[in-house]
Design a protein around this motif. Structure first.
Motif, short mmCIF file in Angstrom:
data_model
loop_
_atom_site.label_atom_id
_atom_site.label_comp_id
_atom_site.label_asym_id
_atom_site.label_seq_id
_atom_site.Cartn_x
_atom_site.Cartn_y
_atom_site.Cartn_z
N CYS A 1 0.89 -1.20 0.14
CA CYS A 1 0.08 -0.05 -0.02
C CYS A 1 0.78 1.31 0.01
O CYS A 1 0.78 2.26 -0.70
CB CYS A 1 -0.86 -0.08 1.25
N LEU A 2 1.87 1.36 0.73
CA LEU A 2 2.78 2.40 1.03
C LEU A 2 3.67 2.60 -0.34
O LEU A 2 3.61 3.93 -0.93
CB LEU A 2 3.59 2.09 2.03
N HIS B 1 1.23 4.29 -3.18
CA HIS B 1 1.05 5.69 -2.43
C HIS B 1 2.67 6.56 -2.60
O HIS B 1 2.55 7.45 -2.11
CB HIS B 1 0.24 5.64 -1.21
N HIS B 2 3.29 6.00 -3.29
CA HIS B 2 4.67 6.37 -3.54
C HIS B 2 5.41 6.97 -2.34
O HIS B 2 6.21 7.99 -2.32
CB HIS B 2 4.42 7.90 -4.50
N ALA B 3 5.59 6.15 -1.23
CA ALA B 3 6.11 6.29 -0.16
C ALA B 3 7.82 6.61 -0.59
O ALA B 3 8.25 5.77 -1.40
CB ALA B 3 6.22 5.20 0.75
N CYS C 1 10.93 4.10 4.02
CA CYS C 1 10.08 3.37 4.95
C CYS C 1 11.02 2.54 5.77
O CYS C 1 11.92 2.12 5.41
CB CYS C 1 9.16 2.48 4.23
N VAL D 1 5.06 9.37 3.06
CA VAL D 1 4.15 9.50 1.82
C VAL D 1 3.86 10.91 1.34
O VAL D 1 3.70 12.02 2.28
CB VAL D 1 2.82 8.80 2.40
N GLU E 1 -1.22 12.40 -0.86
CA GLU E 1 -1.71 11.07 -0.87
C GLU E 1 -2.04 10.50 0.46
O GLU E 1 -2.40 9.25 0.90
CB GLU E 1 -0.75 10.14 -1.70
N ALA E 2 -1.42 11.21 1.49
CA ALA E 2 -1.28 10.58 2.73
C ALA E 2 -2.69 10.30 3.37
O ALA E 2 -2.93 9.14 3.96
CB ALA E 2 -0.74 11.52 3.83
N CYS F 1 -3.96 7.27 1.76
CA CYS F 1 -3.04 5.95 1.91
C CYS F 1 -3.49 5.47 3.54
O CYS F 1 -3.52 4.30 3.60
CB CYS F 1 -1.62 6.47 2.18
N GLU G 1 -6.61 3.58 3.31
CA GLU G 1 -6.53 2.40 2.65
C GLU G 1 -5.96 1.19 3.49
O GLU G 1 -6.42 -0.10 3.58
CB GLU G 1 -5.75 2.27 1.32
N LEU G 2 -5.06 1.57 4.25
CA LEU G 2 -4.36 1.08 5.24
C LEU G 2 -5.25 0.50 6.38
O LEU G 2 -5.30 -0.92 6.64
CB LEU G 2 -3.19 1.54 6.01
#
Length: 148
Positions: free
Chosen positions: A15-16, A19-21, A24, A111, A115-116, A119, A122-123
């Protein structure tokens, strides 16, 4: 706590990425502050953390209030020198938890701000109920953290 530690981070990592993390890490032995500093140092950026938004396990604040901390927490707490205006928040009940050396403590990711929220939503849909936005990355002269 055991159920949370047993939850795989695989779907969260996917997922991260979606969302273009840009960075991480898992929060483990160096605590939140130690891992956040490790992410920030190569970029020369800083961060602002909102203590009130930290996702905490039930009973964590009670343990800290009773003086119960992990054996490595005092060593990690030396990182407090990297936090600007730390004196203003040292009395916050969650302060010691910034330095708590988690085992399987979840993921910390950078993120893009646009998009945060999606994201995190969704998480949470994927079963990571404590997913949250705890702060933001910001430019600074030297790598430092600000806690509010």
């Amino acid at each position: 706590a055991v159920a949370m530690m047993r939850q795989s981070s695989a779907q969260a990592a996917d997922c991260l990425r979606a969302h273009h993390a840009s960075a991480c890490t898992d929060v483990t032995g160096f605590g939140l502050v130690g891992h956040l500093l490790a992410l920030l140092r190569p970029s020369g950026l800083g961060a602002e953390i909102e203590l009130a938004k930290l996702p905490l396990l039930d009973g964590a604040l009670d343990c800290v209030a009773a003086g119960i901390v992990s054996s490595l927490q005092p060593q990690n707490a030396r990182l407090a020198e990297t936090i600007t205006a730390a004196e203003a928040v040292r009395t916050h009940p969650a302060w010691p938890l910034l330095f708590d050396p988690q085992t399987s403590g979840g993921l910390l990711a950078a993120v893009p701000s646009d998009e945060a929220k999606a994201c995190v939503a969704e998480l949470r849909e994927l079963g990571y109920g404590q997913a949250s936005i705890i702060g933001r990355i910001r430019p600074v002269v030297t790598t430092a953290l600000s806690v509010i």
